[in-house]
Design a protein around this motif. Structure first.
Motif, short mmCIF file in Angstrom:
data_model
loop_
_atom_site.label_atom_id
_atom_site.label_comp_id
_atom_site.label_asym_id
_atom_site.label_seq_id
_atom_site.Cartn_x
_atom_site.Cartn_y
_atom_site.Cartn_z
N ARG A 7 0.93 -1.40 -0.16
CA ARG A 7 0.17 -0.13 -0.21
C ARG A 7 0.93 0.68 0.18
NH1 ARG A 7 -5.57 -1.74 -0.05
NH2 ARG A 7 -5.80 -3.13 1.07
N LEU A 8 1.71 1.28 1.04
CA LEU A 8 2.49 2.09 1.20
C LEU A 8 3.60 2.71 -0.76
CD1 LEU A 8 4.50 1.70 4.26
CD2 LEU A 8 3.38 3.58 3.86
N GLU A 9 4.03 2.06 -1.34
CA GLU A 9 4.14 2.09 -2.74
C GLU A 9 3.07 2.44 -4.08
OE1 GLU A 9 7.88 2.22 -3.42
OE2 GLU A 9 7.76 2.15 -1.46
N GLY A 10 1.93 2.01 -3.07
CA GLY A 10 0.83 2.40 -4.56
C GLY A 10 1.26 1.15 -5.57
N PHE A 11 1.37 -0.17 -4.81
CA PHE A 11 1.80 -1.17 -5.88
C PHE A 11 -0.22 -1.87 -6.29
CE2 PHE A 11 1.79 -5.68 -6.49
CZ PHE A 11 2.92 -5.74 -7.90
N SER A 12 -0.91 -2.04 -5.23
CA SER A 12 -2.36 -2.38 -5.48
C SER A 12 -3.00 -1.47 -4.13
CB SER A 12 -1.82 -3.57 -4.97
OG SER A 12 -3.35 -4.31 -5.44
N ASP A 13 -4.34 -1.37 -5.17
CA ASP A 13 -5.26 -0.25 -3.99
C ASP A 13 -6.34 -1.54 -3.86
OD1 ASP A 13 -6.14 -0.67 -7.01
OD2 ASP A 13 -7.20 1.02 -7.05
N ASP A 14 -6.11 -3.02 -4.02
CA ASP A 14 -7.10 -4.17 -4.07
C ASP A 14 -6.47 -5.51 -3.65
OD1 ASP A 14 -9.00 -5.93 -3.88
OD2 ASP A 14 -9.97 -5.87 -6.03
N ILE A 15 -6.54 -5.47 -1.95
CA ILE A 15 -5.23 -6.08 -2.01
C ILE A 15 -6.13 -7.31 -0.90
CG2 ILE A 15 -3.34 -7.27 0.11
CD1 ILE A 15 -2.11 -4.25 -0.88
N ARG A 16 -6.00 -8.54 -1.56
CA ARG A 16 -6.91 -9.86 -0.52
C ARG A 16 -5.74 -11.06 0.09
NH1 ARG A 16 -12.26 -13.23 -1.86
NH2 ARG A 16 -12.20 -13.26 0.00
N ARG A 56 9.01 -3.20 -6.37
CA ARG A 56 9.48 -1.78 -7.50
C ARG A 56 9.47 -2.17 -8.54
NH1 ARG A 56 12.51 3.32 -3.27
NH2 ARG A 56 10.23 3.68 -2.85
N ALA A 57 10.69 -3.77 -8.83
CA ALA A 57 11.00 -4.28 -10.12
C ALA A 57 9.30 -5.21 -10.60
CB ALA A 57 12.05 -5.16 -9.79
N ILE A 58 8.85 -5.76 -9.44
CA ILE A 58 7.82 -6.00 -10.10
C ILE A 58 6.63 -5.50 -10.86
CG2 ILE A 58 5.23 -7.43 -9.34
CD1 ILE A 58 7.46 -8.48 -7.40
N ARG A 59 6.43 -3.81 -10.03
CA ARG A 59 5.27 -3.33 -10.42
C ARG A 59 6.47 -3.06 -11.92
NH1 ARG A 59 4.63 1.21 -7.01
NH2 ARG A 59 6.85 1.38 -6.66
N SER A 60 7.43 -2.40 -12.69
CA SER A 60 8.34 -1.39 -13.34
C SER A 60 8.31 -2.97 -14.42
CB SER A 60 10.07 -1.69 -13.02
OG SER A 60 10.33 -1.12 -14.26
N GLU A 101 5.58 -4.24 -19.83
CA GLU A 101 4.64 -5.77 -20.35
C GLU A 101 3.25 -4.70 -20.92
OE1 GLU A 101 4.34 -9.17 -18.11
OE2 GLU A 101 6.38 -8.84 -18.79
N ARG A 102 2.63 -4.01 -20.54
CA ARG A 102 1.80 -3.04 -20.67
C ARG A 102 2.26 -2.00 -21.81
NH1 ARG A 102 0.08 -1.54 -14.62
NH2 ARG A 102 -0.64 -3.39 -14.28
#
Length: 132
Positions: free
Chosen positions: A21-30, A120-124, A129-130
């Motif tokens: 959440r702090l890294e802004g990776f995801s807004d929907d975490i279960r 950060r590496a995963i997000r990058s 890819e997108r």
């Protein structure tokens, strides 16, 4: 981005979710403490918006991470390209790394605890890819 975190460790889940959440990776975490519960949630959403990322612990009671992966095998073609799994482990065993490579849905193996650089590496990688 929809994310599942599957780990039986309360503190680990709290720290990982907070970092995501702090890294802004995801807004929907279960978060799931049992792989069976996560599997059921995933399978009921196959025709909907499934999680793009799953962080999966290997060592859990009842159903471990490898058993979770085996249970997903019949759905692999439906998940491929839509869902990536990152194995979370405290193990340094080479056998775990080799076994992880045999699953096409596994995008990587991360040694716990996950850190900011890995997120950060995963997000990058996802953003690259997108853009293609």
């Amino acid at each position: 981005m929809k994310t599942f975190l599957i780990d039986d460790d309360d503190l680990g889940n709290y720290l990982t979710e907070t970092l995501l959440r702090l890294e802004g990776f995801s807004d929907d975490i279960r978060t799931f403490q049992a792989a069976e519960e996560a599997l059921q949630a995933l399978l009921t959403q196959l025709n909907e918006k499934i999680p793009q990322i799953i962080f999966l612990d290997l060592n859990m009671p009842v159903m471990n991470g490898w058993q979770f992966m085996e249970a997903l095998a019949p759905y692999e073609t439906r998940l491929h390209g839509r869902c990536r799994i990152y194995i979370l482990t405290s193990s340094l065993a080479l056998t775990d790394m080799e076994k992880a490579k045999t699953y096409s849905l596994v995008a990587g193996l991360i040694h716990k605890p996950i850190d900011v650089e890995e997120i950060r590496a995963i997000r990058s990688q996802l953003e690259e890819e997108r853009a293609q």
